[in-house]
Design an enzyme around this catalytic site. Structure first.
Site: not given
Length: 458
Positions: A129, A205-206, A227, A261
């Site tokens: 998001w 994402g995480s 990523e 990130c």
């Protein structure tokens, strides 16, 4: 159920129904059919679509930027920049794909050998998001240019952006079904990955979610690019330009409300200049305007969700309880919205939460070191390896140090960022594979060897 909630006001904007299994099946079938036709189109015939999408983005920039801001809280000026960067990326691949994917002849004696690059098929993109447009288009531009199709599973808190992305691509003239958004719960992702019509997977994402998607993709023997998280160091050596370094450090830490990130998260500073650097950072971060992200003067809007603010504040409390010195902020803003002020914690040591964990919000930690070797050692003392910044006036020393830094990218005297001309990605638990540039477009192609023996005459 996907919910569009304004994080600045906590007002529910819209609620979206998840797609039924029949609707998901129809999207997969349409994408597979469309991609078969698309892959048969020569590269030169695909590229006008990318340019058309870029025009759509620029013509609707203000509308799209406001939607980003209202749905995830990014300041409006940054949202506009996100739209322009997405268009730039599409333009880049429209201009350079033929060069990136040009067939490569290989000398092989009397025979003729060539390496060609062909599309894999329909790609599943699981997107976050924090950059709801840019993350998608940095995937889609090379994917479409290479001849692939796309199914988008976006984050559940940006459903309006997710559905609009499909509409923008359709309006630009994409073949029906070639790019589709599916609104599904997380539990449905494994089924999408397993579907035979999905050729490969990309996730931003995480780290935790990345491990799950990697396992699911691996079980299906499907190519995937990850990523993931980052805890980027910003290393300030004793000879750095402190005014410039502090300006870029503040911008790098607090843009996108600290929810990127590649935000600089750990400031690792030579102790001989640390006092002056910290004073500069505190002054500059303290001057940032926190407020309505639709206000042009706002530099720091709300975090995207309430739970993100709770996690961030817990990290701050644990760091301060362990001995970190709070120099700025450190307390959620009262009132509606998920606001957290720019926060600076000094004297952070490697066992503290703000050093060992990824802080996904407007919190900067400062760790003081006794010299260059300790700075590099602490920069690498993390499970992540996405980006790193190095500040020094001695470029020869910088060239010596860059190979010692564990990261997918090192920026010397500048802000770490992504650029469609350059490969982007990480090492360690920041993921693997690359996006963008020539390396990125080749992640989702079949690198095919073609060999011809001597002709046989009757």
């Amino acid at each position: 159920m996907p919910l569009s909630l304004n994080p600045a006001t906590e007002v529910r904007v819209a609620e979206y129904a998840t797609h039924t299994p029949a609707e998901v099946e129809a999207a997969l079938a349409a994408a597979a059919t469309a991609q078969r036709g698309w892959r048969a189109t020569p590269i030169a015939g695909r590229l006008p679509l990318l340019s058309a999408i870029a025009r759509e983005l620029r013509s609707g920039q203000e509308e799209f930027a406001r939607l980003i801001t209202q749905e995830m809280g990014k300041p409006i000026s940054e949202a506009r920049a996100e739209i322009e960067k997405s268009a730039w990326t599409l333009d880049h691949y429209a201009e350079h794909t033929e060069r990136y994917l040009a067939a490569e002849p290989v000398a092989s004696g009397a025979t003729e050998s060539t390496v060609v690059f062909e599309p894999l098929g329909v790609l599943l993109a699981i997107m976050p998001w924090n950059y709801p447009f840019w993350q998608f288009f940095r995937f889609l531009a090379p994917a479409l240019a290479a001849g692939n199709g796309a199914i988008l599973k976006h984050a559940s808190n940006v459903p309006a952006c997710a559905t609009l992305l499909e509409e923008i691509v359709r309006r630009a003239g994409a073949p029906e079904g070639l790019c589709a958004t599916v609104l599904v719960e997380t539990e449905a992702v494994a089924g999408l990955i397993a579907d035979d019509r999905v050729a490969a997977v990309t996730l931003t994402g995480s780290t935790q979610v990345g491990a799950i998607v990697a396992a699911q993709s691996g079980a299906q023997l499907k190519k995937h690019v990850l990523e993931l998280g980052g805890s980027d160091p910003l290393i300030v050596l004793a000879d750095a330009d402190l005014d410039e370094a502090s300006t870029v450090a503040v911008r790098s830490r607090f843009n996108t409300v600290g929810q990127s990130c590649v935000n600089a998260k750990r400031f690792i500073v030579d102790e001989s200049v640390a006092d002056e650097f910290v004073e500069l950072v505190v002054a500059k971060a303290g001057a940032l305007v926190v407020g309505d992200p639709l206000d042009e003067a706002t530099a720091v809007g709300p975090l995207a969700r309430a739970d993100l603010r709770e996690v961030l504040h817990d990290q701050v409390l644990r760091t301060v309880a362990a001995g970190g010195v709070l120099r700025l902020g450190g307390k959620p803003v009262e009132g509606p919205g998920f606001f957290y002020p720019p926060t600076v914690i000094d004297h952070v040591t490697p066992e503290m939460a703000a050093f060992t964990e990824e802080t996904f919000g407007p919190v900067a930690s400062v760790t003081r070191v006794s010299g260059t070797e300790e700075a590099i050692e602490l920069a690498n003392r993390t499970e992540f390896g996405l980006g790193a910044a190095l500040w020094t006036s001695d470029l020869d020393e910088a060239r010596r140090l860059v190979p010692l830094i564990d990261a997918g990218a090192v920026f010397v005297n500048g802000q770490v960022g992504s650029d469609p001309r350059l490969p982007f990605g990480g090492i360690k638990k920041s993921g693997y594979g690359r996006e963008l540039g020539g390396y990125g477009i080749r992640e989702f192609v079949n690198v095919k060897t073609v060999w011809f023996g001597p002709a046989v005459t009757a």
